[in-house]
Design an enzyme around this catalytic site. Structure first.
Site, PDB file in Angstrom:
ATOM      1  N   GLU A   1     -17.558 -27.742   6.763  1.00 32.19           N
ATOM      2  CA  GLU A   1     -16.348 -28.253   6.142  1.00 32.19           C
ATOM      3  C   GLU A   1     -16.175 -27.619   4.753  1.00 32.19           C
ATOM      4  O   GLU A   1     -17.121 -27.046   4.195  1.00 32.19           O
ATOM      5  CB  GLU A   1     -16.436 -29.780   6.030  1.00 32.19           C
TER       6      GLU A   1
ATOM      7  N   HIS B   1     -16.125 -33.004  14.870  1.00 29.51           N
ATOM      8  CA  HIS B   1     -17.240 -33.925  15.133  1.00 29.51           C
ATOM      9  C   HIS B   1     -16.745 -35.365  15.357  1.00 29.51           C
ATOM     10  O   HIS B   1     -15.630 -35.724  14.982  1.00 29.51           O
ATOM     11  CB  HIS B   1     -18.216 -33.911  13.957  1.00 29.51           C
TER      12      HIS B   1
END
Length: 206
Positions: A83, A10
């Site tokens: 994550e 990202h």
């Protein structure tokens, strides 16, 4: 049955700039992070992407939406692409966590293959879920071009598996740059890394 898998992390977030650990918590993309995503989108504009997969974290989804552009499909959002969960470490700075949990913090960075913590997700578990979903995506999209938007450590663990690197050497390469691009040609029998963490599409941003 070869599939082209484009991996990216990202764009830059507010917590990235404040050096706060995010994990399953979240923070918005910065103006720079948004520009990074647009630069990557431009690079991929000539690729006939058949699908875009994203972590369910908003910072990843927002990056994926920019990459997808006006392509006529919905982004596939998966928890398995999130994550690592930093548990009690989330929302704190590196220094704060180092002071509060010195031994575990040292193990996290120096001996990742031995690291355990009651609240932090294990590297082995993250790698397992990332590898499993990667294999599923490859099987579901033969001869197609797919983009996956995920996170630094999660992608590092996946690449660790693909490159057959021991877990103890997890930190042997620099952190994955935001919106850098990795291309894997994959099938059920082999993985070929065509390029890794490439940032040639990125120009200076604010």
């Amino acid at each position: 049955m070869s599939t082209n898998i484009y991996f990216t992390r990202h764009g830059e977030t507010i917590w990235n700039t404040n050096k706060l650990m995010q994990g399953w918590k979240d923070s918005p993309l910065t103006d720079k992070g948004i520009k990074q995503a647009h630069q990557l989108s431009e690079r991929l504009s000539d690729i006939h992407l058949n699908a875009v997969y994203s972590s369910t974290s908003k910072r990843a989804i927002d990056t994926a939406e920019i990459i997808k552009g006006d392509r006529p499909f919905e982004i596939v959002k998966l928890d398995s692409l999130r994550e690592i969960s930093f548990g009690n470490w989330e929302g704190k700075t590196f220094e704060e966590n180092k002071e509060e949990s010195p031994e575990e913090w040292r193990a996290f960075w120096e001996t990742p293959h031995l690291f355990t913590n009651n609240s932090v997700e294990s590297f082995v578990k993250v790698q397992e879920r990332m590898v499993n979903i990667f294999k599923e995506i490859v099987e579901q999209h033969p001869f197609q071009d797919i983009c996956i938007v995920s996170h630094s450590i999660a992608l590092n663990l996946l690449m660790n598996y693909i490159e057959k690197t021991p877990l103890k050497e997890l930190w042997s390469t620099p952190p994955i740059p935001s919106t850098s691009l990795t291309l894997i040609k994959a099938n059920t029998n082999y993985y070929e890394i065509l390029y890794k963490y490439d940032t040639s599409h990125m120009v200076e941003t604010i």
